[in-house]
Scaffold this active site. Structure first.
Site, PDB file in Angstrom:
ATOM      1  N   TYR A 118      -2.424  -0.527  10.505  1.00  0.00           N
ATOM      2  CA  TYR A 118      -2.507  -0.939   9.091  1.00  0.00           C
ATOM      3  C   TYR A 118      -1.195  -0.616   8.383  1.00  0.00           C
ATOM      4  CZ  TYR A 118      -4.026  -1.155   4.220  1.00  0.00           C
ATOM      5  OH  TYR A 118      -4.130  -1.454   2.881  1.00  0.00           O
TER       6      TYR A 118
ATOM      7  N   SER B 250       0.873  -1.185   0.000  1.00  0.00           N
ATOM      8  CA  SER B 250       0.000   0.000   0.000  1.00  0.00           C
ATOM      9  C   SER B 250       0.906   1.229   0.000  1.00  0.00           C
ATOM     10  CB  SER B 250      -0.838  -0.002   1.280  1.00  0.00           C
ATOM     11  OG  SER B 250      -1.459   1.248   1.491  1.00  0.00           O
TER      12      SER B 250
HETATM   13  P1  NDP Z   1     -11.242  -5.979  -0.704  1.00  0.00           P
HETATM   14  O1  NDP Z   1     -11.794  -5.880   0.681  1.00  0.00           O
HETATM   15  O2  NDP Z   1     -12.151  -5.724  -1.838  1.00  0.00           O
HETATM   16  O3  NDP Z   1     -10.526  -7.391  -0.904  1.00  0.00           O
HETATM   17  C1  NDP Z   1      -9.820  -8.012   0.124  1.00  0.00           C
HETATM   18  C2  NDP Z   1      -9.699  -9.479  -0.213  1.00  0.00           C
HETATM   19  O4  NDP Z   1      -8.999 -10.129   0.857  1.00  0.00           O
HETATM   20  C3  NDP Z   1     -11.053 -10.154  -0.347  1.00  0.00           C
HETATM   21  O5  NDP Z   1     -11.039 -10.996  -1.460  1.00  0.00           O
HETATM   22  C4  NDP Z   1     -11.163 -10.980   0.926  1.00  0.00           C
HETATM   23  O6  NDP Z   1     -11.892 -12.168   0.666  1.00  0.00           O
HETATM   24  C5  NDP Z   1      -9.701 -11.301   1.196  1.00  0.00           C
HETATM   25  N1  NDP Z   1      -9.454 -11.706   2.576  1.00  0.00           N
HETATM   26  C6  NDP Z   1      -9.644 -11.000   3.709  1.00  0.00           C
HETATM   27  N2  NDP Z   1      -9.337 -11.746   4.777  1.00  0.00           N
HETATM   28  C7  NDP Z   1      -8.948 -12.963   4.302  1.00  0.00           C
HETATM   29  C8  NDP Z   1      -8.513 -14.168   4.906  1.00  0.00           C
HETATM   30  N3  NDP Z   1      -8.419 -14.296   6.244  1.00  0.00           N
HETATM   31  N4  NDP Z   1      -8.188 -15.216   4.110  1.00  0.00           N
HETATM   32  C9  NDP Z   1      -8.292 -15.109   2.763  1.00  0.00           C
HETATM   33  N5  NDP Z   1      -8.700 -13.997   2.135  1.00  0.00           N
HETATM   34  C10 NDP Z   1      -9.025 -12.937   2.906  1.00  0.00           C
HETATM   35  O7  NDP Z   1     -10.032  -4.941  -0.718  1.00  0.00           O
HETATM   36  P2  NDP Z   1      -8.850  -4.651  -1.792  1.00  0.00           P
HETATM   37  O8  NDP Z   1      -9.082  -5.327  -3.049  1.00  0.00           O
HETATM   38  O9  NDP Z   1      -8.665  -3.201  -1.777  1.00  0.00           O
HETATM   39  O10 NDP Z   1      -7.612  -5.293  -1.018  1.00  0.00           O
HETATM   40  C11 NDP Z   1      -6.615  -6.080  -1.656  1.00  0.00           C
HETATM   41  C12 NDP Z   1      -5.245  -5.670  -1.130  1.00  0.00           C
HETATM   42  O11 NDP Z   1      -4.954  -4.341  -1.577  1.00  0.00           O
HETATM   43  C13 NDP Z   1      -5.139  -5.647   0.388  1.00  0.00           C
HETATM   44  O12 NDP Z   1      -3.903  -6.223   0.775  1.00  0.00           O
HETATM   45  C14 NDP Z   1      -5.167  -4.174   0.713  1.00  0.00           C
HETATM   46  O13 NDP Z   1      -4.510  -3.873   1.918  1.00  0.00           O
HETATM   47  C15 NDP Z   1      -4.430  -3.595  -0.498  1.00  0.00           C
HETATM   48  N6  NDP Z   1      -4.643  -2.175  -0.734  1.00  0.00           N
HETATM   49  C16 NDP Z   1      -5.854  -1.689  -1.123  1.00  0.00           C
HETATM   50  C17 NDP Z   1      -6.023  -0.329  -1.321  1.00  0.00           C
HETATM   51  C18 NDP Z   1      -7.347   0.254  -1.698  1.00  0.00           C
HETATM   52  O14 NDP Z   1      -7.502   1.496  -1.661  1.00  0.00           O
HETATM   53  N7  NDP Z   1      -8.334  -0.539  -2.085  1.00  0.00           N
HETATM   54  C19 NDP Z   1      -4.923   0.629  -1.167  1.00  0.00           C
HETATM   55  C20 NDP Z   1      -3.690   0.000  -0.757  1.00  0.00           C
HETATM   56  C21 NDP Z   1      -3.581  -1.345  -0.559  1.00  0.00           C
HETATM   57  P3  NDP Z   1     -12.873 -12.935   1.679  1.00  0.00           P
HETATM   58  O15 NDP Z   1     -13.485 -11.908   2.577  1.00  0.00           O
HETATM   59  O16 NDP Z   1     -13.859 -13.583   0.733  1.00  0.00           O
HETATM   60  O17 NDP Z   1     -12.014 -13.929   2.379  1.00  0.00           O
END
Ligand code: NDP
Length: 241
Positions: A151, A138
């Protein structure tokens, strides 16, 4: 060259967009997350469009589960070329709110989850003579802001772990850190703290589509074997942070 790519957190946001993009590029995919209904629909869509995708329920906080997930990719497709460690959570709040359970959850998913991916993927990649980790950090891996201390700490950790992994890779394993700025996804839905939620609403007004981050991932994956793209930071033009 088409590759075998496993993606954690593929049920929404950046992971889902990465699956669509890498599937369209012809890579063979294994998609993991806890919401299997989402993964099933996404796999079906990719397969119907001529791609190759399978899915499996995955909780990245469980090291055995991640090992089984990676083994499933290697069993199904014969190898694992790329592991996209994307799963993450972001329940922001001020430190003074003492949300210990949320701190633990961020550490478990964002840091331990990535370490579990490395523990599962590294032996497979070393045995086959190479591979590629794409770890999603991030802009919070480079700077800290109020309500985001824990975070950001988890994302600083992902950056440090990725750099250490790269240095120890003996020229065999590629490591790419992709650091998104604000991006459309479901990430902010997990914020319970009212002030942090409100602040995030304004911040997210300029969010990039998740496909912009998927494009960065696809760029790193598509490089020739001797090229290791180490870090990519992608922000909206309109975003100062
Ligand atoms: P979302 O919340 O849309 O996606 C997060 C994903 O992580 C989901 O598919 C969720 O699936 C999965 N997840 C959460 N907990 C678990 C777990 N215990 N086991 C397996 N899967 C898990 O957010 P983003 O797409 O934004 O996030 C993706 C990455 O990008 C993250 O690492 C986030 O920190 C990073 N990021 C995002 C930014 C943004 O502005 N969107 C900015 C900077 C970084 P499920 O709940 O079905 O398990």
């Amino acid at each position: 060259m088409t590759k075998v790519v496993a993606i954690t957190g593929a049920s929404s946001g950046i992971g889902e967009a990465a699956a669509r993009r890498l599937g369209a590029d012809g890579h063979r995919l294994l998609l993991g997350a806890r919401r299997t209904d989402r993964l099933e629909a996404l796999s079906k869509e990719i397969n119907e469009a001529g791609g190759t995708a399978e899915f499996r329920r995955l909780d990245v906080t469980d090291a055995d589960d991640v090992r089984t997930f990676v083994a499933a990719a290697a069993e199904r497709y014969g190898r694992l070329d790329v592991l996209v460690n994307n799963a993450g959570v972001m329940p922001l709040s001020p430190l003074a709110a003492l949300e210990l359970a949320e701190w633990d959850r961020m550490i478990d998913v964002n840091v331990r989850g990535v370490l579990h991916g490395i523990a599962a993927g590294l032996p497979v990649m070393r045995a086959q003579g190479g591979g590629h980790f794409v770890n999603i950090a991030s802009v919070g891996a480079y700077e800290v802001s109020p309500t985001a201390a824990v975070y950001c700490a988890t994302k600083f950790a992902v950056r440090a772990i990725s750099e250490g992994l790269r240095q120890e890779s003996d020229g065999r394993v590629r490591v790419t850190l992709v650091s998104p700025g604000v991006t459309e996804s479901e990430l902010a839905d997990g914020i319970a703290d009212p002030a942090a939620r409100e602040a995030m609403r304004a911040y997210r007004a300029v969010a990039l589509p998740a496909s912009a981050i998927a494009d960065a991932i696809a760029y790193a994956v598509s490089q020739p074997p001797e090229v290791d793209v180490n870090e990519i930071v992608v922000r909206p033009v309109a975003s100062a942070q």
